[in-house]
Design a protein around this motif. Sequence first.
Motif, PDB file in Angstrom:
ATOM      1  N   GLU A  62       0.944  -1.281  -0.179  1.00 40.09           N
ATOM      2  CA  GLU A  62       0.051  -0.050  -0.056  1.00 40.09           C
ATOM      3  C   GLU A  62       0.802   1.371  -0.017  1.00 40.09           C
ATOM      4  OE1 GLU A  62      -2.440  -0.472   3.343  1.00 40.09           O
ATOM      5  OE2 GLU A  62      -3.506  -2.141   2.792  1.00 40.09           O
ATOM      6  N   TYR A  63       2.054   1.202   0.198  1.00 39.67           N
ATOM      7  CA  TYR A  63       3.005   2.438   0.349  1.00 39.67           C
ATOM      8  C   TYR A  63       3.502   2.447  -0.926  1.00 39.67           C
ATOM      9  CZ  TYR A  63       2.621   1.781   5.434  1.00 39.67           C
ATOM     10  OH  TYR A  63       1.970   1.648   6.780  1.00 39.67           O
ATOM     11  N   ALA A  64       2.681   3.442  -1.941  1.00 41.18           N
ATOM     12  CA  ALA A  64       3.335   3.706  -3.171  1.00 41.18           C
ATOM     13  C   ALA A  64       4.551   4.244  -3.326  1.00 41.18           C
ATOM     14  CB  ALA A  64       2.159   4.353  -3.840  1.00 41.18           C
ATOM     15  N   SER A  65       4.831   4.944  -2.319  1.00 41.93           N
ATOM     16  CA  SER A  65       6.158   5.689  -2.392  1.00 41.93           C
ATOM     17  C   SER A  65       6.768   5.623  -0.858  1.00 41.93           C
ATOM     18  CB  SER A  65       5.953   7.140  -2.505  1.00 41.93           C
ATOM     19  OG  SER A  65       5.302   7.544  -3.764  1.00 41.93           O
ATOM     20  N   PRO A  66       7.475   4.212  -0.630  1.00 38.16           N
ATOM     21  CA  PRO A  66       8.171   3.986   0.706  1.00 38.16           C
ATOM     22  C   PRO A  66       9.202   4.865   0.958  1.00 38.16           C
ATOM     23  CG  PRO A  66       8.542   2.382  -1.147  1.00 38.16           C
ATOM     24  CD  PRO A  66       7.503   3.152  -1.660  1.00 38.16           C
ATOM     25  N   GLU A  67       9.955   5.442   0.004  1.00 38.99           N
ATOM     26  CA  GLU A  67      10.724   6.311   0.456  1.00 38.99           C
ATOM     27  C   GLU A  67      10.479   7.578   1.042  1.00 38.99           C
ATOM     28  OE1 GLU A  67       9.649   7.362  -4.041  1.00 38.99           O
ATOM     29  OE2 GLU A  67       9.831   5.541  -2.640  1.00 38.99           O
ATOM     30  N   GLN A  68       9.105   7.921   0.906  1.00 38.17           N
ATOM     31  CA  GLN A  68       8.561   9.155   1.572  1.00 38.17           C
ATOM     32  C   GLN A  68       8.050   8.756   3.127  1.00 38.17           C
ATOM     33  OE1 GLN A  68       8.823  12.009   0.279  1.00 38.17           O
ATOM     34  NE2 GLN A  68       9.194  11.645  -1.779  1.00 38.17           N
ATOM     35  N   THR A  69       8.192   7.457   3.524  1.00 38.14           N
ATOM     36  CA  THR A  69       7.399   7.240   4.659  1.00 38.14           C
ATOM     37  C   THR A  69       8.722   7.223   6.031  1.00 38.14           C
ATOM     38  OG1 THR A  69       6.071   5.631   3.782  1.00 38.14           O
ATOM     39  CG2 THR A  69       6.511   5.372   6.281  1.00 38.14           C
ATOM     40  N   LEU A  70       8.358   7.708   6.912  1.00 37.49           N
ATOM     41  CA  LEU A  70       9.278   7.908   7.929  1.00 37.49           C
ATOM     42  C   LEU A  70       9.169   6.670   8.891  1.00 37.49           C
ATOM     43  CD1 LEU A  70       8.944  11.575   9.450  1.00 37.49           C
ATOM     44  CD2 LEU A  70      10.650  10.583   8.066  1.00 37.49           C
ATOM     45  N   VAL A  71      10.299   5.708   8.936  1.00 39.07           N
ATOM     46  CA  VAL A  71      10.315   4.658   9.978  1.00 39.07           C
ATOM     47  C   VAL A  71      10.875   4.821  10.871  1.00 39.07           C
ATOM     48  CG1 VAL A  71      10.928   2.161   9.871  1.00 39.07           C
ATOM     49  CG2 VAL A  71       9.972   2.987   7.738  1.00 39.07           C
ATOM     50  N   ILE A  72      10.330   4.813  12.194  1.00 39.12           N
ATOM     51  CA  ILE A  72      10.781   5.048  13.313  1.00 39.12           C
ATOM     52  C   ILE A  72      11.165   3.886  14.182  1.00 39.12           C
ATOM     53  CG2 ILE A  72      10.398   6.451  15.664  1.00 39.12           C
ATOM     54  CD1 ILE A  72       8.340   8.071  13.977  1.00 39.12           C
ATOM     55  N   LEU A  73      12.524   3.799  14.604  1.00 41.06           N
ATOM     56  CA  LEU A  73      13.089   2.993  15.605  1.00 41.06           C
ATOM     57  C   LEU A  73      13.143   3.349  16.986  1.00 41.06           C
ATOM     58  CD1 LEU A  73      13.844   0.018  16.262  1.00 41.06           C
ATOM     59  CD2 LEU A  73      16.241   0.705  15.376  1.00 41.06           C
ATOM     60  N   PRO A  74      12.283   3.018  18.148  1.00 39.00           N
ATOM     61  CA  PRO A  74      12.545   3.550  19.409  1.00 39.00           C
ATOM     62  C   PRO A  74      13.574   2.712  19.869  1.00 39.00           C
ATOM     63  CG  PRO A  74      10.077   3.175  19.011  1.00 39.00           C
ATOM     64  CD  PRO A  74      11.053   2.349  17.744  1.00 39.00           C
ATOM     65  N   VAL A  75      14.413   3.457  20.826  1.00 39.05           N
ATOM     66  CA  VAL A  75      15.632   2.749  21.525  1.00 39.05           C
ATOM     67  C   VAL A  75      15.198   2.924  23.056  1.00 39.05           C
ATOM     68  CG1 VAL A  75      18.202   2.490  21.751  1.00 39.05           C
ATOM     69  CG2 VAL A  75      17.130   2.828  19.578  1.00 39.05           C
ATOM     70  N   TYR A  76      14.764   2.098  23.830  1.00 43.82           N
ATOM     71  CA  TYR A  76      14.447   2.363  25.115  1.00 43.82           C
ATOM     72  C   TYR A  76      15.345   1.311  26.061  1.00 43.82           C
ATOM     73  CZ  TYR A  76       9.961   4.222  23.037  1.00 43.82           C
ATOM     74  OH  TYR A  76       9.089   4.493  22.191  1.00 43.82           O
ATOM     75  N   SER A  77      16.305   2.092  26.798  1.00 40.63           N
ATOM     76  CA  SER A  77      17.043   1.103  27.668  1.00 40.63           C
ATOM     77  C   SER A  77      16.147   0.675  29.226  1.00 40.63           C
ATOM     78  CB  SER A  77      18.139   1.647  28.151  1.00 40.63           C
ATOM     79  OG  SER A  77      18.174   2.888  28.961  1.00 40.63           O
ATOM     80  N   ALA A  97      14.461  -3.450   7.711  1.00 42.88           N
ATOM     81  CA  ALA A  97      13.262  -2.772   7.468  1.00 42.88           C
ATOM     82  C   ALA A  97      13.396  -1.902   6.110  1.00 42.88           C
ATOM     83  CB  ALA A  97      13.168  -1.641   8.666  1.00 42.88           C
ATOM     84  N   ALA A  98      14.475  -1.847   5.568  1.00 41.55           N
ATOM     85  CA  ALA A  98      14.673  -1.056   4.325  1.00 41.55           C
ATOM     86  C   ALA A  98      14.429  -1.772   3.217  1.00 41.55           C
ATOM     87  CB  ALA A  98      16.125  -0.522   4.287  1.00 41.55           C
ATOM     88  N   VAL A  99      14.285  -3.289   3.176  1.00 44.97           N
ATOM     89  CA  VAL A  99      14.258  -3.987   2.103  1.00 44.97           C
ATOM     90  C   VAL A  99      12.732  -3.833   1.223  1.00 44.97           C
ATOM     91  CG1 VAL A  99      13.452  -6.691   1.397  1.00 44.97           C
ATOM     92  CG2 VAL A  99      15.147  -5.920   3.271  1.00 44.97           C
ATOM     93  N   PRO A 100      11.700  -3.232   2.084  1.00 40.83           N
ATOM     94  CA  PRO A 100      10.487  -3.444   1.091  1.00 40.83           C
ATOM     95  C   PRO A 100      10.648  -1.960   0.437  1.00 40.83           C
ATOM     96  CG  PRO A 100       9.897  -3.673   3.434  1.00 40.83           C
ATOM     97  CD  PRO A 100      11.321  -3.531   3.362  1.00 40.83           C
ATOM     98  N   GLY A 101      11.986  -1.002   0.671  1.00 34.66           N
ATOM     99  CA  GLY A 101      12.119   0.137  -0.169  1.00 34.66           C
ATOM    100  C   GLY A 101      12.114   1.320   0.748  1.00 34.66           C
ATOM    101  N   PHE A 102      11.721   1.195   1.906  1.00 31.47           N
ATOM    102  CA  PHE A 102      12.219   2.276   3.014  1.00 31.47           C
ATOM    103  C   PHE A 102      13.383   3.051   2.880  1.00 31.47           C
ATOM    104  CE2 PHE A 102       8.402  -0.140   4.453  1.00 31.47           C
ATOM    105  CZ  PHE A 102       7.452   0.838   4.585  1.00 31.47           C
ATOM    106  N   LYS A 103      13.536   4.329   2.787  1.00 36.12           N
ATOM    107  CA  LYS A 103      14.922   4.883   3.217  1.00 36.12           C
ATOM    108  C   LYS A 103      14.976   5.786   3.951  1.00 36.12           C
ATOM    109  CE  LYS A 103      17.416   4.558  -0.542  1.00 36.12           C
ATOM    110  NZ  LYS A 103      18.705   3.909  -0.631  1.00 36.12           N
ATOM    111  N   ARG A 104      13.954   6.306   4.684  1.00 36.62           N
ATOM    112  CA  ARG A 104      14.157   7.436   5.792  1.00 36.62           C
ATOM    113  C   ARG A 104      13.663   6.904   7.006  1.00 36.62           C
ATOM    114  NH1 ARG A 104      10.820  12.354   3.961  1.00 36.62           N
ATOM    115  NH2 ARG A 104      12.683  13.616   4.548  1.00 36.62           N
ATOM    116  N   PHE A 105      14.729   6.957   7.852  1.00 37.35           N
ATOM    117  CA  PHE A 105      14.508   6.337   9.066  1.00 37.35           C
ATOM    118  C   PHE A 105      14.882   7.461  10.337  1.00 37.35           C
ATOM    119  CE2 PHE A 105      15.243   2.983   6.456  1.00 37.35           C
ATOM    120  CZ  PHE A 105      14.623   1.873   6.815  1.00 37.35           C
ATOM    121  N   VAL A 106      14.055   7.032  11.537  1.00 38.36           N
ATOM    122  CA  VAL A 106      14.474   7.915  12.706  1.00 38.36           C
ATOM    123  C   VAL A 106      14.698   7.142  14.007  1.00 38.36           C
ATOM    124  CG1 VAL A 106      13.482   9.822  14.283  1.00 38.36           C
ATOM    125  CG2 VAL A 106      12.592   9.792  11.784  1.00 38.36           C
TER     126      VAL A 106
END
Length: 247
Positions: A24-39, A109-118
Amino acid sequence: MKHYLYEGNDDFAWHARRWPQFDEYASPEQTLVILPVYSIADWCMGRPMDSEEVVGSVVLDQALEATREELTALVLPPIRFTPRQSVGTQFHLDIELAHQMIIETIRSAAVPGFKRFVLFNTSPFLEEWIDVAARDLRVVHDLQIFCVNLSGVGLDFHPIRGGDRSGLDSILTEVLGEASEPADAQLAQTLDAIPRSVVKTNDPLVAHPEGASVLLGEVVESTARLLREIDTHAPLQDYALNKEETE
Protein backbone atom coordinates in the motif's frame (compact mmCIF):
# COMPACT_ATOMS: atom_id res chain seq x y z
CA MET A 1 -5.86 -6.30 19.67
CA LYS A 2 -3.09 -5.25 22.04
CA HIS A 3 0.47 -5.83 20.90
CA TYR A 4 3.18 -5.87 23.52
CA LEU A 5 5.92 -5.31 20.96
CA TYR A 6 4.91 -1.68 20.74
CA GLU A 7 3.04 0.45 23.26
CA GLY A 8 1.00 2.67 20.99
CA ASN A 9 -1.71 2.93 18.36
CA ASP A 10 -1.71 0.00 15.94
CA ASP A 11 -2.24 2.51 13.14
CA PHE A 12 1.47 3.30 13.41
CA ALA A 13 2.81 -0.15 14.39
CA TRP A 14 4.95 -1.93 11.83
CA HIS A 15 4.25 -5.39 13.24
CA ALA A 16 0.47 -4.89 13.29
CA ARG A 17 0.46 -5.20 9.48
CA ARG A 18 0.43 -8.31 7.36
CA TRP A 19 3.15 -8.41 4.72
CA PRO A 20 0.83 -7.74 1.72
CA GLN A 21 -0.15 -4.43 3.32
CA PHE A 22 3.29 -3.02 2.68
CA ASP A 23 2.33 -2.83 -1.00
CA GLU A 24 0.00 0.00 0.00
CA TYR A 25 3.01 2.29 0.37
CA ALA A 26 3.24 3.55 -3.20
CA SER A 27 6.20 5.79 -2.28
CA PRO A 28 7.99 4.00 0.58
CA GLU A 29 10.93 6.38 0.33
CA GLN A 30 8.60 9.13 1.61
CA THR A 31 7.56 7.17 4.70
CA LEU A 32 9.27 7.81 8.04
CA VAL A 33 10.18 4.52 9.74
CA ILE A 34 10.87 5.07 13.43
CA LEU A 35 12.97 2.79 15.61
CA PRO A 36 12.56 3.52 19.35
CA VAL A 37 15.52 2.73 21.58
CA TYR A 38 14.52 2.31 25.24
CA SER A 39 17.08 1.06 27.73
CA ILE A 40 15.93 -0.85 30.81
CA ALA A 41 17.50 1.02 33.69
CA ASP A 42 17.12 2.26 37.24
CA TRP A 43 17.44 6.05 37.22
CA CYS A 44 17.22 6.41 41.01
CA MET A 45 13.87 8.18 40.73
CA GLY A 46 11.85 5.60 42.62
CA ARG A 47 10.35 4.41 39.34
CA PRO A 48 10.12 1.09 37.44
CA MET A 49 13.06 0.12 35.24
CA ASP A 50 10.95 0.54 32.10
CA SER A 51 10.40 4.24 32.80
CA GLU A 52 12.13 5.27 29.58
CA GLU A 53 9.64 3.28 27.55
CA VAL A 54 6.73 4.47 29.69
CA VAL A 55 7.49 8.10 28.86
CA GLY A 56 8.97 7.62 25.40
CA SER A 57 6.10 5.54 24.03
CA VAL A 58 3.48 8.06 25.22
CA VAL A 59 5.38 11.02 23.77
CA LEU A 60 6.00 9.28 20.45
CA ASP A 61 2.46 7.93 20.06
CA GLN A 62 0.84 11.28 20.81
CA ALA A 63 3.26 13.10 18.48
CA LEU A 64 2.35 10.69 15.67
CA GLU A 65 -1.33 11.20 16.41
CA ALA A 66 -0.81 14.96 16.16
CA THR A 67 0.86 14.60 12.73
CA ARG A 68 -1.15 11.75 11.22
CA GLU A 69 -2.68 14.03 8.56
CA GLU A 70 0.69 15.51 7.63
CA LEU A 71 3.09 12.58 7.34
CA THR A 72 3.17 8.82 6.94
CA ALA A 73 5.02 6.96 9.69
CA LEU A 74 5.60 3.40 10.83
CA VAL A 75 7.08 2.44 14.20
CA LEU A 76 9.26 -0.66 14.49
CA PRO A 77 9.23 -2.75 17.68
CA PRO A 78 11.62 -0.96 20.05
CA ILE A 79 15.13 -2.04 20.90
CA ARG A 80 15.22 -2.61 24.66
CA PHE A 81 18.55 -4.39 25.09
CA THR A 82 21.21 -1.71 24.83
CA PRO A 83 24.88 -1.17 25.73
CA ARG A 84 25.58 -0.75 29.44
CA GLN A 85 26.72 2.83 29.64
CA SER A 86 25.40 3.26 33.20
CA VAL A 87 25.63 1.07 36.29
CA GLY A 88 21.84 1.27 36.45
CA THR A 89 21.35 -0.41 33.06
CA GLN A 90 19.92 -3.92 33.17
CA PHE A 91 19.78 -6.76 30.58
CA HIS A 92 22.52 -5.10 28.57
CA LEU A 93 24.52 -6.22 25.54
CA ASP A 94 28.13 -5.72 24.50
CA ILE A 95 28.28 -2.48 22.56
CA GLU A 96 29.54 -4.24 19.40
CA LEU A 97 26.62 -6.68 19.45
CA ALA A 98 24.10 -3.94 20.19
CA HIS A 99 25.54 -1.86 17.37
CA GLN A 100 25.21 -4.71 14.90
CA MET A 101 21.65 -5.35 16.08
CA ILE A 102 20.55 -1.80 15.36
CA ILE A 103 22.27 -1.85 11.96
CA GLU A 104 20.64 -5.14 10.93
CA THR A 105 17.23 -4.04 12.21
CA ILE A 106 17.27 -0.93 10.04
CA ARG A 107 18.72 -2.79 7.07
CA SER A 108 15.98 -5.41 7.19
CA ALA A 109 13.31 -2.72 7.47
CA ALA A 110 14.73 -1.06 4.36
CA VAL A 111 14.09 -4.14 2.19
CA PRO A 112 10.56 -3.05 1.10
CA GLY A 113 12.07 0.18 -0.21
CA PHE A 114 11.99 2.41 2.86
CA LYS A 115 14.86 4.88 2.88
CA ARG A 116 14.07 7.36 5.68
CA PHE A 117 14.53 6.31 9.30
CA VAL A 118 14.32 8.02 12.67
CA LEU A 119 16.20 6.69 15.69
CA PHE A 120 14.12 7.77 18.70
CA ASN A 121 16.30 7.42 21.79
CA THR A 122 15.33 8.00 25.42
CA SER A 123 18.61 7.24 27.22
CA PRO A 124 21.08 10.10 27.86
CA PHE A 125 23.95 7.61 27.92
CA LEU A 126 23.23 6.29 24.42
CA GLU A 127 23.15 9.53 22.47
CA GLU A 128 26.71 9.27 21.11
CA TRP A 129 26.22 5.60 20.21
CA ILE A 130 23.00 6.46 18.36
CA ASP A 131 24.87 9.13 16.38
CA VAL A 132 27.56 6.62 15.36
CA ALA A 133 24.96 4.05 14.29
CA ALA A 134 23.17 6.69 12.24
CA ARG A 135 26.44 7.66 10.54
CA ASP A 136 27.23 4.04 9.67
CA LEU A 137 23.78 3.53 8.19
CA ARG A 138 24.09 6.67 6.12
CA VAL A 139 27.62 6.09 4.84
CA VAL A 140 27.65 2.31 4.40
CA HIS A 141 24.04 1.60 3.48
CA ASP A 142 22.97 4.89 1.83
CA LEU A 143 19.95 5.39 4.09
CA GLN A 144 18.62 8.73 5.31
CA ILE A 145 18.84 8.66 9.10
CA PHE A 146 17.59 11.20 11.65
CA CYS A 147 18.16 11.11 15.41
CA VAL A 148 15.68 12.34 18.00
CA ASN A 149 16.72 12.22 21.66
CA LEU A 150 14.22 12.60 24.49
CA SER A 151 16.59 15.05 26.19
CA GLY A 152 16.29 17.25 23.11
CA VAL A 153 12.64 17.95 23.98
CA GLY A 154 13.45 18.67 27.62
CA LEU A 155 13.00 15.28 29.31
CA ASP A 156 16.45 14.24 30.43
CA PHE A 157 16.90 11.15 32.62
CA HIS A 158 20.55 12.04 33.26
CA PRO A 159 21.09 12.36 37.04
CA ILE A 160 23.57 15.23 36.65
CA ARG A 161 22.97 16.88 33.29
CA GLY A 162 19.21 16.49 33.75
CA GLY A 163 19.26 18.80 36.76
CA ASP A 164 15.76 19.26 38.16
CA ARG A 165 13.89 16.17 37.01
CA SER A 166 10.61 17.24 38.62
CA GLY A 167 8.97 17.74 35.24
CA LEU A 168 9.93 14.26 34.13
CA ASP A 169 8.76 12.85 37.45
CA SER A 170 5.40 14.61 37.16
CA ILE A 171 4.82 13.11 33.72
CA LEU A 172 5.67 9.65 35.07
CA THR A 173 3.13 10.19 37.83
CA GLU A 174 0.55 11.24 35.24
CA VAL A 175 1.19 8.22 33.01
CA LEU A 176 1.64 5.60 35.73
CA GLY A 177 -1.11 6.95 37.97
CA GLU A 178 1.01 6.87 41.13
CA ALA A 179 3.69 8.90 42.82
CA SER A 180 7.31 7.82 42.98
CA GLU A 181 8.79 5.83 45.82
CA PRO A 182 11.51 7.46 47.98
CA ALA A 183 14.80 7.67 46.08
CA ASP A 184 18.39 8.25 47.20
CA ALA A 185 19.59 11.44 45.53
CA GLN A 186 23.21 10.67 46.44
CA LEU A 187 22.99 7.25 44.79
CA ALA A 188 21.83 8.90 41.58
CA GLN A 189 25.16 10.70 41.34
CA THR A 190 26.94 7.35 40.93
CA LEU A 191 25.04 6.39 37.77
CA ASP A 192 27.37 8.29 35.47
CA ALA A 193 30.70 6.52 35.19
CA ILE A 194 32.47 9.71 34.04
CA PRO A 195 30.59 12.54 35.80
CA ARG A 196 33.27 15.14 35.09
CA SER A 197 32.66 14.78 31.35
CA VAL A 198 29.06 15.93 31.67
CA VAL A 199 28.26 19.24 30.05
CA LYS A 200 24.88 20.75 30.76
CA THR A 201 23.40 21.47 27.33
CA ASN A 202 19.65 21.50 27.94
CA ASP A 203 17.33 23.34 30.26
CA PRO A 204 15.17 20.69 31.92
CA LEU A 205 11.40 21.04 31.98
CA VAL A 206 10.36 21.53 35.58
CA ALA A 207 6.97 20.57 36.95
CA HIS A 208 4.25 22.75 35.41
CA PRO A 209 2.03 24.71 37.84
CA GLU A 210 -1.05 23.74 35.80
CA GLY A 211 -0.28 20.05 35.96
CA ALA A 212 1.68 17.32 34.20
CA SER A 213 -0.80 17.02 31.32
CA VAL A 214 0.09 20.57 30.22
CA LEU A 215 3.80 19.79 30.39
CA LEU A 216 3.31 16.54 28.49
CA GLY A 217 1.43 18.45 25.81
CA GLU A 218 4.38 20.81 25.39
CA VAL A 219 6.80 17.88 25.01
CA VAL A 220 4.50 16.17 22.51
CA GLU A 221 4.21 19.34 20.44
CA SER A 222 8.02 19.75 20.42
CA THR A 223 8.37 16.15 19.22
CA ALA A 224 5.67 16.60 16.59
CA ARG A 225 7.45 19.71 15.35
CA LEU A 226 10.69 17.74 14.96
CA LEU A 227 8.87 15.04 12.99
CA ARG A 228 7.37 17.68 10.70
CA GLU A 229 10.81 19.20 10.11
CA ILE A 230 12.26 15.78 9.35
CA ASP A 231 9.44 15.05 6.92
CA THR A 232 10.21 18.21 4.94
CA HIS A 233 13.76 17.06 4.18
CA ALA A 234 14.07 15.87 0.62
CA PRO A 235 14.88 12.16 0.14
CA LEU A 236 18.56 11.46 -0.43
CA GLN A 237 18.20 10.82 -4.18
CA ASP A 238 16.37 14.14 -4.65
CA TYR A 239 19.01 15.93 -2.61
CA ALA A 240 21.76 14.39 -4.77
CA LEU A 241 20.00 15.41 -8.00
CA ASN A 242 19.51 18.99 -6.75
CA LYS A 243 23.19 19.19 -5.81
CA GLU A 244 24.29 18.02 -9.27
CA GLU A 245 22.05 20.62 -10.92
CA THR A 246 23.56 23.45 -8.90
CA GLU A 247 27.18 22.46 -9.52
